[in-house]
Design a protein around this motif. Structure first.
Motif, PDB file in Angstrom:
ATOM      1  N   GLU A 142     -59.530  24.927  20.223  1.00  0.00           N
ATOM      2  CA  GLU A 142     -58.638  24.396  18.994  1.00  0.00           C
ATOM      3  C   GLU A 142     -57.501  25.194  18.692  1.00  0.00           C
ATOM      4  N   GLU A 194     -53.755  26.166  16.421  1.00  0.00           N
ATOM      5  CA  GLU A 194     -53.119  25.587  15.467  1.00  0.00           C
ATOM      6  C   GLU A 194     -51.483  25.677  16.001  1.00  0.00           C
ATOM      7  N   GLU A 233     -45.288  22.080  14.021  1.00  0.00           N
ATOM      8  CA  GLU A 233     -44.584  20.871  14.277  1.00  0.00           C
ATOM      9  C   GLU A 233     -43.491  20.744  13.192  1.00  0.00           C
ATOM     10  N   THR A 253     -53.594  21.050  13.915  1.00  0.00           N
ATOM     11  CA  THR A 253     -54.637  21.690  14.926  1.00  0.00           C
ATOM     12  C   THR A 253     -54.714  20.469  16.216  1.00  0.00           C
ATOM     13  N   GLN A 254     -54.606  21.197  17.464  1.00  0.00           N
ATOM     14  CA  GLN A 254     -54.818  20.451  18.641  1.00  0.00           C
ATOM     15  C   GLN A 254     -55.833  20.878  19.480  1.00  0.00           C
ATOM     16  N   ARG A 255     -56.428  19.908  20.096  1.00  0.00           N
ATOM     17  CA  ARG A 255     -57.394  20.239  21.324  1.00  0.00           C
ATOM     18  C   ARG A 255     -56.631  20.608  22.445  1.00  0.00           C
ATOM     19  N   ARG A 256     -56.880  21.813  22.870  1.00  0.00           N
ATOM     20  CA  ARG A 256     -56.262  22.274  24.145  1.00  0.00           C
ATOM     21  C   ARG A 256     -57.443  22.684  25.119  1.00  0.00           C
TER      22      ARG A 256
END
Length: 468
Positions: free
Chosen positions: A65, A67, A70, A84-87
């Motif tokens: 995860e 941050e 945007e 928070t994005q899942r990468r």
């Protein structure tokens, strides 16, 4: 054309020759159409077996995860927010060793057939994770090791057979279909793996794979070594990487090739990255002119590959196609022989007789194509040329007024068909040999017609007593 001057006879002969361009072009289109039908039939043959196979992997994928800031517009104002994005973190092996054995065969449908194969692939790879991931903006603490997985790419998973297994540190893992790497368009299989990111992660795998025509590997990692063996006697090495001459053997019992020294520097890929390389620009690989050593141009932006094509030793459609391109040599030499008997020997050949002879010569290519699809090119060439030579020799006996002259036409056709077959077999020397034949024909015509008065017709010959 009996009373016309030799010049007008030559003109009419050329006009008839150019008229034959239309049926000759139609034969050329017929060859293309039959080749297209053959390709369609081959696709139907391999539909339930497996297509051209490209394999990739393994790749270790660890989600995390992160941050991300945007910017959005609200009521005309720009506002920033942190989400928070899942990468995913893509880890390539430090080293991988792959071994492949191909067992080729033919599968037939009606008069068509396609090269298929069964293959057994096995390999080992070792993964390590660097301590410092800050250069790629990844926090080690953010990695979700409990959700890590290994991904294997198979471009056409329909070809997978029983016996597929993946072992980590000697323990066999449960496999899941799909979710392959991006380099094979997401096709393949995957498995969850337990690892804490410390030390080395040893991986071993094996699987059987059915396919057709070609087999390719997308190398990945710090160093890749690939050994491939097969009893097929006509391999074509294509792709971004080729085996060294010292690392390949081709003989009557098949071939063995070893690719080594393929590093991540040559691949242009980092061992650890948050971006995954895409598929090669094209999964279809063109057969090079040199079937043993030619590299396919691979533009940037996609994965690079090493590939083997199982080339059929005789491509009958390409040979028929090339023979049609020599059609005007057949027509030109035969017409010139008739013309010599006309203006020098006094045989008096009519326009319709030129036309019928030209149609017979074009019929040869139709017969060649029809028989080649059933009995092969060489035997078809013998059958078609024998039939046309017999037909035109018998016809020439009536046109030229005797079997002696017809025998000369038959002998010329035998030599011509033999010479064209040699041209088709010696591709590298075909232009030179063809130019020599044309030079010899032109020289013979010039010599035979050196005393011809091109502007005098038959009636004027009789009045003036001109004998040629």
């Amino acid at each position: 054309m009996q009373n016309r001057s030799p010049g007008l006879k030559l003109l009419f002969m050329c006009v008839i020759g150019f008229m034959l361009i239309v049926p000759l072009a139609m034969v050329y289109l017929l060859v293309s159409d039959r080749e297209s039908q053959s390709e369609t039939a081959q696709e139907a043959i391999t539909a339930g077996w497996g297509g051209e196979q490209t394999i990739a992997g393994p790749m270790l994928v660890i989600p995390f995860e992160a941050e991300v800031t945007e910017t959005e517009t609200v009521n005309g104002q720009n506002r920033c927010r942190t989400v928070t994005q899942r990468r995913e973190l893509f880890v390539s092996p430090q080293k991988q060793v792959v071994r492949t054995e191909l067992q080729p065969d033919y599968k037939e449908y009606s008069i068509y057939r396609s090269v298929i194969y069964d293959s057994d692939t096995s390999g080992e790879a070792t993964f390590t994770l660097p301590d410092d991931l800050s250069r790629i903006d990844v926090e080690r603490s953010a990695l979700q090791f409990d959700q890590a997985e290994l991904r294997f790419g198979i471009s056409d998973p329909r070809g997978l057979t029983d016996g597929t297994s993946v072992r980590v540190a000697g323990e066999q893992l449960a496999l899941k279909p799909g979710n392959g790497p991006r380099s094979t368009g997401g096709a393949g299989f995957s498995t969850s793996v337990e690892w804490d990111g410390e030390g080395e992660l040893p991986v071993a795998w094996t699987y059987g794979l059915r396919g057709s025509k070609s087999f390719a590997l997308i190398p990945r990692g710090g160093e890749t070594e690939w050994t491939i063996t097969s009893p097929w006697q006509h391999p074509s090495f294509v792709g971004s990487f080729l085996p060294d001459n010292d690392n390949r053997e081709i003989g009557s019992d098949g071939f063995t090739a070893k690719y080594e020294g393929i590093t991540n520097l040559a691949l242009g890929e980092a061992l650890v990255s948050t971006n995954e390389a895409g598929p090669p620009p094209s999964f279809g690989m063109e057969v090079p002119i040199d079937r043993y050593s030619a590299a396919e141009t691979m533009p940037g932006g996609g994965s690079k590959l090493a590939a083997i094509r199982l080339v059929e030793p005789v491509d009958l459609y390409s040979q028929v196609d090339r023979s049609v391109k020599y059609g005007f040599l057949f027509i030109g030499f035969t017409f010139l022989a008739y013309f010599m008997f006309d203006v020098v020997g006094g045989a008096r050949v009519a326009s319709a007789e030129y036309l019928l002879t030209g149609v017979g010569l074009i019929l040869f290519f139709v017969m060649l194509l029809a028989f080649a699809e059933v009995v092969g090119f060489t035997l078809a060439y013998l059958i078609a040329s024998g039939a046309i030579i017999g037909l035109l020799t018998a016809y020439s006996a009536a046109v030229l007024g005797g079997w002696r002259r017809a025998g000369m036409i038959g002998g010329m056709l035998v030599g011509l068909y033999a010479a064209i077959y040699v041209l088709l077999s010696l591709e590298a020397w075909s232009l030179m040999i063809g130019s020599i034949l044309l030079f010899a024909a032109l020289a013979a015509v010039m010599y035979a017609t050196r005393n011809v008065e091109w502007s005098i017709g038959q009636n004027e010959r009789e009045e003036t007593g001109y004998a040629g």
